[in-house]
Design an enzyme around this catalytic site. Structure first.
Site, PDB file in Angstrom:
ATOM      1  N   PRO A 130     -31.457  28.403  -9.101  1.00  0.00           N
ATOM      2  CA  PRO A 130     -31.666  28.248  -7.636  1.00  0.00           C
ATOM      3  C   PRO A 130     -32.586  27.294  -6.944  1.00  0.00           C
ATOM      4  CG  PRO A 130     -33.163  29.845  -8.560  1.00  0.00           C
ATOM      5  CD  PRO A 130     -32.514  28.998  -9.785  1.00  0.00           C
ATOM      6  N   GLU A 131     -33.063  26.196  -7.657  1.00  0.00           N
ATOM      7  CA  GLU A 131     -34.149  25.465  -6.963  1.00  0.00           C
ATOM      8  C   GLU A 131     -33.880  24.842  -5.612  1.00  0.00           C
ATOM      9  OE1 GLU A 131     -35.332  25.390 -11.456  1.00  0.00           O
ATOM     10  OE2 GLU A 131     -33.491  25.634 -10.181  1.00  0.00           O
TER      11      GLU A 131
END
Length: 258
Positions: A130-131
């Site tokens: 999800p960065e």
């Protein structure tokens, strides 16, 4: 050898290294990174033939510790506490490394599995990077994911930030085996023993060394790539995550259009 967040024990010829910070879902912290490196050193001194990495609690690893990200990891990490340095150590380790994954393997947790040679996953396991939504990049994942699942799938997983189930992970080669959760650790230990009990150490080392060499990774770029992200963007992303609100990235897009 045990740190307060990483446990080490022997199962015959196999070293079992367990992330042990269940209250924070084993989020990678400076302490866990140091503890993992120490455990790998102990495995070598101990004469372990292989290493299995597992985790306590309900999640394998919920990504990076946000407090540590905000406090230096993005711009000037100490090499002894840098997750990317740890991932490289695992990827280039002298012995086979197998991840035993249950629950969430998110962000740095998914990168940890990518650094391992093999992955045994529980039916409950899921994976995600999800960065980008937090204004940061999965710097090790950018280097390792495409060679495991292919470039198109790597782009899609990283850009959409969606969850990958254990079933899909098996189908695309992200994991090697899927088992009921109660069997995952024993399955990983059994797989490790099966490998090291039937081959000599020199041939095993040569095979792993050359497999890695034929899919070489630019680790220098991995280590410096977080600096490619504008600091104001990751600061906004991490602020939003900490404050439990949606990030406001519109102004950054407007500047790019000018």
């Amino acid at each position: 050898m045990n740190s307060s967040k990483v446990l080490y024990e022997r199962h015959g010829t196999i070293a079992l290294v367990t992330l042990d910070d269940p209250e924070r879902r084993n989020a990678l912290s400076r302490e866990i990174v140091r503890g993992m490196s120490n455990a790998l050193d102990t495995a070598l001194r101990d004469g372990a033939r292989s290493v299995v990495i597992a985790a306590a609690g309900t999640a394998f690893c919920a990504g990076a510790n946000i407090d540590d990200l905000r406090n230096g990891w993005m711009e000037s990490p100490d090499p002894a506490e840098d997750p990317a340095v740890m991932f490289r150590r695992i990827a280039e380790f002298e012995r086979p490394v197998i991840a035993a994954v249950h629950g969430a393997a998110v962000g740095g947790g998914m990168e940890l599995t990518l650094a391992c040679d093999l992955v045994v996953a529980a039916e409950s396991a899921w994976f995600s990077m999800p960065e980008l939504g937090h204004g940061v990049i999965p710097n090790t994942g950018l280097a390792l994911l495409a060679r495991v699942v292919g470039m198109r799938r790597a782009f899609e997983i990283i850009l959409t930030r969606r969850r990958v189930s254990s079933e899909e992970a098996l189908n695309i080669g992200l994991v090697n085996r899927v088992l009921p959760e109660s069997e995952v650790l024993d399955g990983a230990l059994s797989l490790a023993a099966q490998i090291v009990e039937s081959v000599p150490p020199g041939a095993l080392k040569a095979a792993r060394l050359n497999l890695r060499a034929h899919a070489a990774i630019d680790w220098d770029r991995v280590l410096r790539s977080p600096l490619d992200v504008p600091s104001e963007e990751w600061q906004e992303g991490l602020d939003a995550f900490t404050q439990k609100r949606a990030p406001e990235y519109g102004r950054f897009w407007e500047r790019r259009a000018m």
